[in-house]
Design an enzyme around this catalytic site. Structure first.
Site, PDB file in Angstrom:
ATOM      1  N   CYS A  85      17.139 -11.345  69.242  1.00  0.00           N
ATOM      2  CA  CYS A  85      16.887 -10.236  68.300  1.00  0.00           C
ATOM      3  C   CYS A  85      15.426  -9.795  68.301  1.00  0.00           C
ATOM      4  O   CYS A  85      15.089  -8.767  67.698  1.00  0.00           O
ATOM      5  CB  CYS A  85      17.277 -10.650  66.897  1.00  0.00           C
ATOM      6  SG  CYS A  85      18.786 -11.610  66.801  1.00  0.00           S
ATOM      7  N   CYS A 206      24.389  -9.479  54.691  1.00  0.00           N
ATOM      8  CA  CYS A 206      24.319  -9.561  56.150  1.00  0.00           C
ATOM      9  C   CYS A 206      24.031  -8.200  56.778  1.00  0.00           C
ATOM     10  O   CYS A 206      24.578  -7.179  56.353  1.00  0.00           O
ATOM     11  CB  CYS A 206      25.644 -10.074  56.706  1.00  0.00           C
ATOM     12  SG  CYS A 206      26.235 -11.614  55.964  1.00  0.00           S
ATOM     13  N   SER A 207      23.213  -8.199  57.818  1.00  0.00           N
ATOM     14  CA  SER A 207      22.992  -6.969  58.576  1.00  0.00           C
ATOM     15  C   SER A 207      24.256  -6.633  59.347  1.00  0.00           C
ATOM     16  O   SER A 207      25.041  -7.513  59.698  1.00  0.00           O
ATOM     17  CB  SER A 207      21.806  -7.129  59.528  1.00  0.00           C
ATOM     18  OG  SER A 207      22.033  -8.190  60.433  1.00  0.00           O
ATOM     19  N   LYS A 328      19.152  -4.898  57.174  1.00  0.00           N
ATOM     20  CA  LYS A 328      20.327  -4.905  56.311  1.00  0.00           C
ATOM     21  C   LYS A 328      20.948  -3.524  56.144  1.00  0.00           C
ATOM     22  O   LYS A 328      22.171  -3.365  56.221  1.00  0.00           O
ATOM     23  CB  LYS A 328      19.949  -5.469  54.934  1.00  0.00           C
ATOM     24  CG  LYS A 328      21.021  -5.327  53.866  1.00  0.00           C
ATOM     25  CD  LYS A 328      22.289  -6.070  54.246  1.00  0.00           C
ATOM     26  CE  LYS A 328      23.481  -5.619  53.431  1.00  0.00           C
ATOM     27  NZ  LYS A 328      24.028  -4.340  53.854  1.00  0.00           N
ATOM     28  N   HIS A 332      20.940  -2.906  62.640  1.00  0.00           N
ATOM     29  CA  HIS A 332      20.322  -3.930  63.483  1.00  0.00           C
ATOM     30  C   HIS A 332      20.915  -3.944  64.893  1.00  0.00           C
ATOM     31  O   HIS A 332      21.581  -4.910  65.294  1.00  0.00           O
ATOM     32  CB  HIS A 332      20.486  -5.290  62.809  1.00  0.00           C
ATOM     33  CG  HIS A 332      19.840  -6.438  63.519  1.00  0.00           C
ATOM     34  ND1 HIS A 332      18.716  -6.296  64.325  1.00  0.00           N
ATOM     35  CD2 HIS A 332      20.171  -7.770  63.549  1.00  0.00           C
ATOM     36  CE1 HIS A 332      18.387  -7.485  64.819  1.00  0.00           C
ATOM     37  NE2 HIS A 332      19.252  -8.388  64.365  1.00  0.00           N
TER      38      HIS A 332
END
Length: 386
Positions: A85, A206-207, A328, A332
Protein backbone atom coordinates in the site's frame (compact mmCIF):
# COMPACT_ATOMS: atom_id res chain seq x y z
CA UNK A 1 21.65 17.49 -4.26
CA UNK A 2 19.12 19.89 -5.75
CA UNK A 3 15.95 21.17 -4.11
CA UNK A 4 12.81 19.76 -5.71
CA UNK A 5 9.47 21.39 -6.47
CA UNK A 6 6.09 20.01 -7.48
CA UNK A 7 4.61 21.94 -10.40
CA UNK A 8 1.65 19.76 -11.37
CA UNK A 9 -0.73 17.30 -9.72
CA UNK A 10 -3.81 15.31 -10.60
CA UNK A 11 -6.16 12.65 -9.36
CA UNK A 12 -8.91 10.72 -11.10
CA UNK A 13 -12.12 10.03 -9.28
CA UNK A 14 -11.74 7.11 -6.89
CA UNK A 15 -14.38 4.40 -6.69
CA UNK A 16 -15.85 1.46 -8.57
CA UNK A 17 -14.97 2.71 -12.03
CA UNK A 18 -16.45 0.04 -14.30
CA UNK A 19 -16.16 2.16 -17.45
CA UNK A 20 -12.42 2.86 -17.05
CA UNK A 21 -9.65 0.33 -17.65
CA UNK A 22 -6.31 0.19 -15.87
CA UNK A 23 -4.58 2.00 -18.73
CA UNK A 24 -7.41 4.55 -19.02
CA UNK A 25 -6.99 5.58 -15.40
CA UNK A 26 -3.23 6.13 -15.51
CA UNK A 27 -3.48 7.96 -18.83
CA UNK A 28 -6.15 10.29 -17.42
CA UNK A 29 -4.04 11.08 -14.36
CA UNK A 30 -0.88 11.62 -16.38
CA UNK A 31 -2.51 13.92 -18.93
CA UNK A 32 -4.17 16.03 -16.22
CA UNK A 33 -0.88 16.41 -14.35
CA UNK A 34 0.97 17.42 -17.51
CA UNK A 35 -1.69 20.02 -18.25
CA UNK A 36 -1.57 21.30 -14.67
CA UNK A 37 2.22 21.64 -14.86
CA UNK A 38 2.26 23.31 -18.29
CA UNK A 39 4.88 20.89 -19.55
CA UNK A 40 5.14 19.04 -22.83
CA UNK A 41 5.35 15.28 -23.08
CA UNK A 42 8.84 15.49 -24.59
CA UNK A 43 9.99 17.43 -21.49
CA UNK A 44 9.51 14.37 -19.28
CA UNK A 45 12.77 12.64 -18.40
CA UNK A 46 11.45 9.67 -16.43
CA UNK A 47 8.35 8.21 -14.85
CA UNK A 48 7.92 6.17 -11.66
CA UNK A 49 4.60 4.37 -11.16
CA UNK A 50 3.41 2.96 -7.86
CA UNK A 51 1.39 -0.22 -8.23
CA UNK A 52 0.92 -3.04 -5.79
CA UNK A 53 -0.60 -5.94 -7.64
CA UNK A 54 -1.78 -5.46 -11.23
CA UNK A 55 -0.90 -9.07 -11.94
CA UNK A 56 -3.50 -10.30 -9.45
CA UNK A 57 -6.09 -7.57 -9.96
CA UNK A 58 -6.13 -7.29 -13.77
CA UNK A 59 -3.80 -10.11 -14.93
CA UNK A 60 -1.31 -7.59 -16.29
CA UNK A 61 2.37 -7.38 -15.47
CA UNK A 62 5.07 -5.35 -17.23
CA UNK A 63 2.95 -2.30 -16.55
CA UNK A 64 5.79 0.24 -16.76
CA UNK A 65 6.14 -0.39 -20.48
CA UNK A 66 2.35 -0.58 -20.91
CA UNK A 67 1.90 2.83 -19.27
CA UNK A 68 4.72 4.51 -21.17
CA UNK A 69 3.28 3.15 -24.41
CA UNK A 70 -0.36 4.01 -23.72
CA UNK A 71 0.41 7.54 -22.53
CA UNK A 72 2.53 8.26 -25.60
CA UNK A 73 5.68 8.83 -23.55
CA UNK A 74 7.91 6.23 -25.20
CA UNK A 75 10.87 5.93 -25.06
CA UNK A 76 11.33 7.62 -21.67
CA UNK A 77 12.44 5.25 -18.89
CA UNK A 78 9.44 4.15 -16.86
CA UNK A 79 9.76 2.13 -13.67
CA UNK A 80 7.16 0.30 -11.61
CA UNK A 81 7.57 0.66 -7.84
CA UNK A 82 6.00 -1.90 -5.49
CA UNK A 83 5.79 -1.67 -1.72
CA UNK A 84 2.26 -2.91 -1.02
CA UNK A 85 0.00 0.00 0.00
CA UNK A 86 3.06 2.29 0.18
CA UNK A 87 3.85 1.82 -3.53
CA UNK A 88 2.70 5.35 -4.35
CA UNK A 89 4.71 6.93 -1.56
CA UNK A 90 7.84 5.14 -2.71
CA UNK A 91 7.21 6.08 -6.36
CA UNK A 92 7.05 9.67 -5.16
CA UNK A 93 10.31 9.24 -3.28
CA UNK A 94 12.03 7.70 -6.31
CA UNK A 95 10.95 10.67 -8.43
CA UNK A 96 12.18 13.14 -5.85
CA UNK A 97 15.58 11.47 -5.68
CA UNK A 98 15.84 11.37 -9.49
CA UNK A 99 15.37 15.15 -9.70
CA UNK A 100 17.41 15.92 -6.58
CA UNK A 101 20.36 13.92 -7.88
CA UNK A 102 20.38 15.77 -11.19
CA UNK A 103 19.80 12.58 -13.14
CA UNK A 104 16.52 13.92 -14.57
CA UNK A 105 15.06 17.42 -14.75
CA UNK A 106 11.34 16.71 -15.19
CA UNK A 107 9.84 13.59 -13.62
CA UNK A 108 6.36 12.13 -13.22
CA UNK A 109 5.60 10.08 -10.13
CA UNK A 110 2.25 8.36 -10.41
CA UNK A 111 0.20 5.59 -8.88
CA UNK A 112 -2.60 3.37 -10.11
CA UNK A 113 -4.69 0.39 -9.04
CA UNK A 114 -7.72 -1.27 -10.61
CA UNK A 115 -9.11 -3.41 -7.82
CA UNK A 116 -12.76 -3.98 -8.68
CA UNK A 117 -12.22 -6.23 -11.71
CA UNK A 118 -11.49 -9.18 -9.43
CA UNK A 119 -14.27 -11.13 -7.69
CA UNK A 120 -12.61 -11.10 -4.27
CA UNK A 121 -9.79 -8.64 -3.62
CA UNK A 122 -9.02 -10.02 -0.14
CA UNK A 123 -6.48 -12.71 -1.18
CA UNK A 124 -4.65 -10.24 -3.42
CA UNK A 125 -4.44 -7.65 -0.65
CA UNK A 126 -3.30 -10.33 1.81
CA UNK A 127 -0.12 -10.87 -0.20
CA UNK A 128 1.21 -7.75 1.56
CA UNK A 129 1.22 -9.65 4.85
CA UNK A 130 3.52 -12.48 5.94
CA UNK A 131 2.23 -15.42 3.89
CA UNK A 132 3.67 -18.22 6.01
CA UNK A 133 2.82 -16.86 9.42
CA UNK A 134 -0.25 -14.68 8.76
CA UNK A 135 -2.15 -15.08 5.47
CA UNK A 136 -1.85 -18.87 5.25
CA UNK A 137 -3.08 -19.13 8.83
CA UNK A 138 -6.26 -17.26 7.90
CA UNK A 139 -5.31 -13.73 8.95
CA UNK A 140 -6.61 -10.88 6.79
CA UNK A 141 -5.75 -7.22 7.13
CA UNK A 142 -9.02 -6.42 8.92
CA UNK A 143 -8.23 -9.14 11.47
CA UNK A 144 -4.63 -7.98 11.91
CA UNK A 145 -5.69 -4.40 12.51
CA UNK A 146 -8.49 -5.64 14.78
CA UNK A 147 -5.83 -7.27 16.96
CA UNK A 148 -4.01 -3.94 17.10
CA UNK A 149 -7.22 -2.12 17.98
CA UNK A 150 -8.08 -4.58 20.75
CA UNK A 151 -4.61 -4.26 22.26
CA UNK A 152 -4.68 -0.46 22.06
CA UNK A 153 -8.05 -0.40 23.81
CA UNK A 154 -6.70 -2.71 26.50
CA UNK A 155 -3.42 -0.84 27.02
CA UNK A 156 -4.69 2.75 26.88
CA UNK A 157 -8.43 2.69 27.43
CA UNK A 158 -9.19 3.81 23.90
CA UNK A 159 -12.94 3.63 23.34
CA UNK A 160 -14.97 2.26 20.47
CA UNK A 161 -16.51 5.72 20.06
CA UNK A 162 -13.09 7.32 19.61
CA UNK A 163 -12.21 4.89 16.82
CA UNK A 164 -15.53 5.56 15.12
CA UNK A 165 -15.04 9.32 15.36
CA UNK A 166 -11.98 9.07 13.12
CA UNK A 167 -14.18 7.67 10.35
CA UNK A 168 -16.81 10.33 11.01
CA UNK A 169 -14.29 13.14 10.45
CA UNK A 170 -13.03 11.53 7.23
CA UNK A 171 -16.54 11.31 5.80
CA UNK A 172 -17.23 14.89 6.83
CA UNK A 173 -14.20 16.02 4.81
CA UNK A 174 -14.87 13.75 1.82
CA UNK A 175 -18.30 15.32 1.41
CA UNK A 176 -16.51 18.30 -0.17
CA UNK A 177 -14.08 16.26 -2.31
CA UNK A 178 -15.50 15.63 -5.78
CA UNK A 179 -12.89 12.89 -6.39
CA UNK A 180 -13.83 10.96 -3.26
CA UNK A 181 -15.47 7.56 -3.38
CA UNK A 182 -17.84 8.28 -0.49
CA UNK A 183 -19.15 11.84 -0.51
CA UNK A 184 -21.50 11.53 2.44
CA UNK A 185 -21.38 12.07 6.19
CA UNK A 186 -21.90 9.44 8.84
CA UNK A 187 -22.23 9.26 12.62
CA UNK A 188 -20.52 7.44 15.45
CA UNK A 189 -23.60 5.26 15.94
CA UNK A 190 -23.73 4.32 12.27
CA UNK A 191 -20.05 3.37 12.27
CA UNK A 192 -20.37 1.21 15.38
CA UNK A 193 -23.57 -0.47 14.19
CA UNK A 194 -22.48 -1.13 10.60
CA UNK A 195 -21.67 -4.70 9.52
CA UNK A 196 -19.05 -6.36 11.71
CA UNK A 197 -15.86 -7.20 9.81
CA UNK A 198 -13.35 -8.13 12.53
CA UNK A 199 -14.21 -7.22 16.10
CA UNK A 200 -14.09 -4.34 16.99
CA UNK A 201 -13.80 -3.04 13.40
CA UNK A 202 -16.99 -2.67 11.39
CA UNK A 203 -17.50 -1.90 7.71
CA UNK A 204 -17.37 1.85 8.28
CA UNK A 205 -14.00 1.51 10.04
CA UNK A 206 -12.50 0.03 6.87
CA UNK A 207 -11.24 1.63 3.66
CA UNK A 208 -13.02 0.40 0.52
CA UNK A 209 -11.90 -1.53 -2.53
CA UNK A 210 -11.18 1.20 -5.08
CA UNK A 211 -10.08 2.00 -8.60
CA UNK A 212 -8.13 5.15 -9.38
CA UNK A 213 -4.91 6.91 -10.27
CA UNK A 214 -2.99 10.06 -9.38
CA UNK A 215 0.15 11.82 -10.59
CA UNK A 216 2.57 14.58 -9.65
CA UNK A 217 5.21 16.32 -11.75
CA UNK A 218 8.48 17.50 -10.22
CA UNK A 219 11.33 19.73 -11.38
CA UNK A 220 14.41 21.34 -9.83
CA UNK A 221 13.33 24.14 -7.50
CA UNK A 222 15.25 26.76 -9.44
CA UNK A 223 13.21 25.97 -12.55
CA UNK A 224 9.81 25.78 -10.89
CA UNK A 225 8.63 29.30 -11.70
CA UNK A 226 9.06 28.52 -15.41
CA UNK A 227 6.05 26.25 -15.11
CA UNK A 228 3.81 27.68 -12.39
CA UNK A 229 3.35 30.69 -10.14
CA UNK A 230 2.54 28.40 -7.22
CA UNK A 231 5.20 25.69 -6.95
CA UNK A 232 5.18 23.55 -3.82
CA UNK A 233 8.57 22.57 -2.48
CA UNK A 234 9.64 19.17 -1.21
CA UNK A 235 11.20 19.74 2.18
CA UNK A 236 11.73 16.11 3.19
CA UNK A 237 11.44 12.57 1.90
CA UNK A 238 12.03 9.73 4.34
CA UNK A 239 11.48 5.99 4.32
CA UNK A 240 11.81 3.27 6.95
CA UNK A 241 11.19 -0.46 7.10
CA UNK A 242 9.60 -2.48 9.88
CA UNK A 243 8.70 -6.10 10.46
CA UNK A 244 6.14 -7.43 8.00
CA UNK A 245 4.52 -9.69 10.61
CA UNK A 246 2.90 -8.47 13.82
CA UNK A 247 4.34 -11.28 15.96
CA UNK A 248 7.89 -9.98 15.43
CA UNK A 249 7.15 -6.64 17.13
CA UNK A 250 7.78 -5.63 20.69
CA UNK A 251 4.62 -3.52 20.68
CA UNK A 252 1.87 -3.95 18.10
CA UNK A 253 0.25 -0.64 19.12
CA UNK A 254 3.18 1.29 17.65
CA UNK A 255 4.18 1.42 13.98
CA UNK A 256 7.91 1.83 14.48
CA UNK A 257 8.59 2.52 10.79
CA UNK A 258 6.24 5.51 10.98
CA UNK A 259 8.08 6.89 14.00
CA UNK A 260 11.51 6.47 12.39
CA UNK A 261 10.53 7.89 9.00
CA UNK A 262 8.70 10.87 10.48
CA UNK A 263 11.57 11.82 12.78
CA UNK A 264 13.94 11.69 9.81
CA UNK A 265 11.53 13.87 7.85
CA UNK A 266 11.17 16.45 10.62
CA UNK A 267 14.95 16.68 10.91
CA UNK A 268 15.45 16.95 7.15
CA UNK A 269 12.82 19.68 6.82
CA UNK A 270 13.99 21.54 9.89
CA UNK A 271 10.49 21.63 11.36
CA UNK A 272 8.66 20.24 14.35
CA UNK A 273 5.31 18.58 14.81
CA UNK A 274 3.57 21.85 15.61
CA UNK A 275 4.81 23.39 12.35
CA UNK A 276 2.74 20.93 10.31
CA UNK A 277 -0.48 22.65 9.21
CA UNK A 278 -2.14 19.50 7.86
CA UNK A 279 -1.36 15.85 7.26
CA UNK A 280 -2.68 13.13 5.01
CA UNK A 281 -2.19 9.89 6.96
CA UNK A 282 -2.59 6.24 6.06
CA UNK A 283 -5.91 5.21 7.62
CA UNK A 284 -6.73 1.95 5.86
CA UNK A 285 -8.61 1.24 9.09
CA UNK A 286 -9.71 3.69 11.77
CA UNK A 287 -7.20 2.23 14.24
CA UNK A 288 -4.36 2.91 11.82
CA UNK A 289 -5.45 6.55 11.58
CA UNK A 290 -5.37 6.74 15.37
CA UNK A 291 -1.92 5.15 15.48
CA UNK A 292 -0.67 7.67 12.91
CA UNK A 293 -1.86 10.55 15.10
CA UNK A 294 0.31 9.15 17.89
CA UNK A 295 3.29 7.83 15.97
CA UNK A 296 3.70 11.02 13.92
CA UNK A 297 3.76 12.97 17.19
CA UNK A 298 0.43 14.83 17.02
CA UNK A 299 -0.61 13.22 20.32
CA UNK A 300 1.15 11.38 23.12
CA UNK A 301 1.15 7.58 22.98
CA UNK A 302 -2.19 6.31 24.17
CA UNK A 303 -3.91 9.67 23.79
CA UNK A 304 -4.72 9.59 20.09
CA UNK A 305 -8.32 8.70 20.84
CA UNK A 306 -8.69 11.70 23.11
CA UNK A 307 -7.20 14.00 20.46
CA UNK A 308 -9.73 12.71 17.92
CA UNK A 309 -12.60 12.97 20.41
CA UNK A 310 -11.67 16.58 21.21
CA UNK A 311 -11.76 17.58 17.54
CA UNK A 312 -8.03 18.21 17.22
CA UNK A 313 -7.88 16.37 13.88
CA UNK A 314 -10.73 18.26 12.23
CA UNK A 315 -10.11 20.88 9.55
CA UNK A 316 -10.36 23.71 12.09
CA UNK A 317 -8.55 21.73 14.80
CA UNK A 318 -4.97 21.96 16.07
CA UNK A 319 -3.81 19.16 13.76
CA UNK A 320 -6.03 18.79 10.65
CA UNK A 321 -5.86 15.21 9.40
CA UNK A 322 -7.09 13.79 6.07
CA UNK A 323 -8.81 16.82 4.62
CA UNK A 324 -9.34 14.73 1.47
CA UNK A 325 -11.42 12.17 3.33
CA UNK A 326 -8.47 9.84 3.79
CA UNK A 327 -8.27 6.26 2.64
CA UNK A 328 -11.52 5.60 4.47
CA UNK A 329 -13.74 7.97 2.49
CA UNK A 330 -11.67 9.30 -0.44
CA UNK A 331 -10.87 5.69 -1.33
CA UNK A 332 -7.81 3.46 -1.36
CA UNK A 333 -6.64 2.21 -4.78
CA UNK A 334 -3.49 0.79 -3.26
CA UNK A 335 -0.76 1.99 -5.63
CA UNK A 336 -2.33 5.43 -6.07
CA UNK A 337 -2.85 6.36 -2.42
CA UNK A 338 0.57 7.85 -1.65
CA UNK A 339 0.41 10.04 -4.76
CA UNK A 340 -3.17 11.14 -4.07
CA UNK A 341 -2.07 12.20 -0.59
CA UNK A 342 0.61 14.42 -2.11
CA UNK A 343 -1.90 15.90 -4.57
CA UNK A 344 -4.22 16.84 -1.70
CA UNK A 345 -1.43 18.53 0.23
CA UNK A 346 -0.39 20.47 -2.88
CA UNK A 347 -3.97 21.69 -3.41
CA UNK A 348 -4.15 22.73 0.23
CA UNK A 349 -0.86 24.62 0.13
CA UNK A 350 -1.91 26.34 -3.10
CA UNK A 351 -5.17 27.37 -1.43
CA UNK A 352 -7.19 25.38 -3.98
CA UNK A 353 -9.02 22.95 -1.67
CA UNK A 354 -12.38 24.73 -1.66
CA UNK A 355 -14.71 23.97 1.26
CA UNK A 356 -12.14 21.64 2.84
CA UNK A 357 -9.39 24.30 2.81
CA UNK A 358 -7.23 24.66 5.93
CA UNK A 359 -6.81 28.38 6.53
CA UNK A 360 -3.27 29.65 6.10
CA UNK A 361 -1.75 26.23 5.37
CA UNK A 362 1.95 26.55 4.55
CA UNK A 363 3.46 23.18 5.53
CA UNK A 364 1.90 19.78 4.90
CA UNK A 365 2.83 16.15 5.45
CA UNK A 366 1.97 12.80 3.86
CA UNK A 367 2.24 9.42 5.56
CA UNK A 368 1.93 6.24 3.50
CA UNK A 369 2.52 2.73 4.84
CA UNK A 370 2.59 -0.76 3.37
CA UNK A 371 0.84 -3.68 5.05
CA UNK A 372 0.72 -3.26 8.80
CA UNK A 373 3.81 -1.05 8.74
CA UNK A 374 6.49 -3.09 7.02
CA UNK A 375 7.18 0.02 4.92
CA UNK A 376 6.61 3.68 5.75
CA UNK A 377 7.15 6.76 3.60
CA UNK A 378 6.80 10.26 5.03
CA UNK A 379 7.06 13.49 3.03
CA UNK A 380 6.92 17.15 4.03
CA UNK A 381 6.04 19.96 1.62
CA UNK A 382 5.82 23.72 1.94
CA UNK A 383 4.94 26.87 0.04
CA UNK A 384 8.42 28.23 0.77
CA UNK A 385 11.65 26.73 -0.47
CA UNK A 386 13.36 26.94 2.93
Amino acid sequence: MRDVAIVGVSQTKFGELWDSSFRDLIAEAGIKAIEDANVEGNDIGAMYVGNMSSGLFVDQEHIAALISDHTGLNPIPTTRVEAACASGGLALRQGIMAVASGYHDVVISAGVEKMTDIVDATPAIATASDQEWEAQQGATFPSLYAMIAKRHMYEYGTTREQLAQFSVVNHKNAKHNLNAQFQFETTVDKVINSTMVADPLTLLDCSPVSDGAAAVIMVPAEDAKKYTDTPIYVRASAQASGTIALHDRKDITTIESTKVASRKAYEMAGVGVNDIDLAEVHDCFSINGLLAVEDLGFAEKGKGGIAIEEGQTEIDGDHPINTSGGLKARGHPLGATGIAQAAEVVWQLRGDAGKRQVDGAEIGMTHNIGGTGGTAAVHIFSVNRN
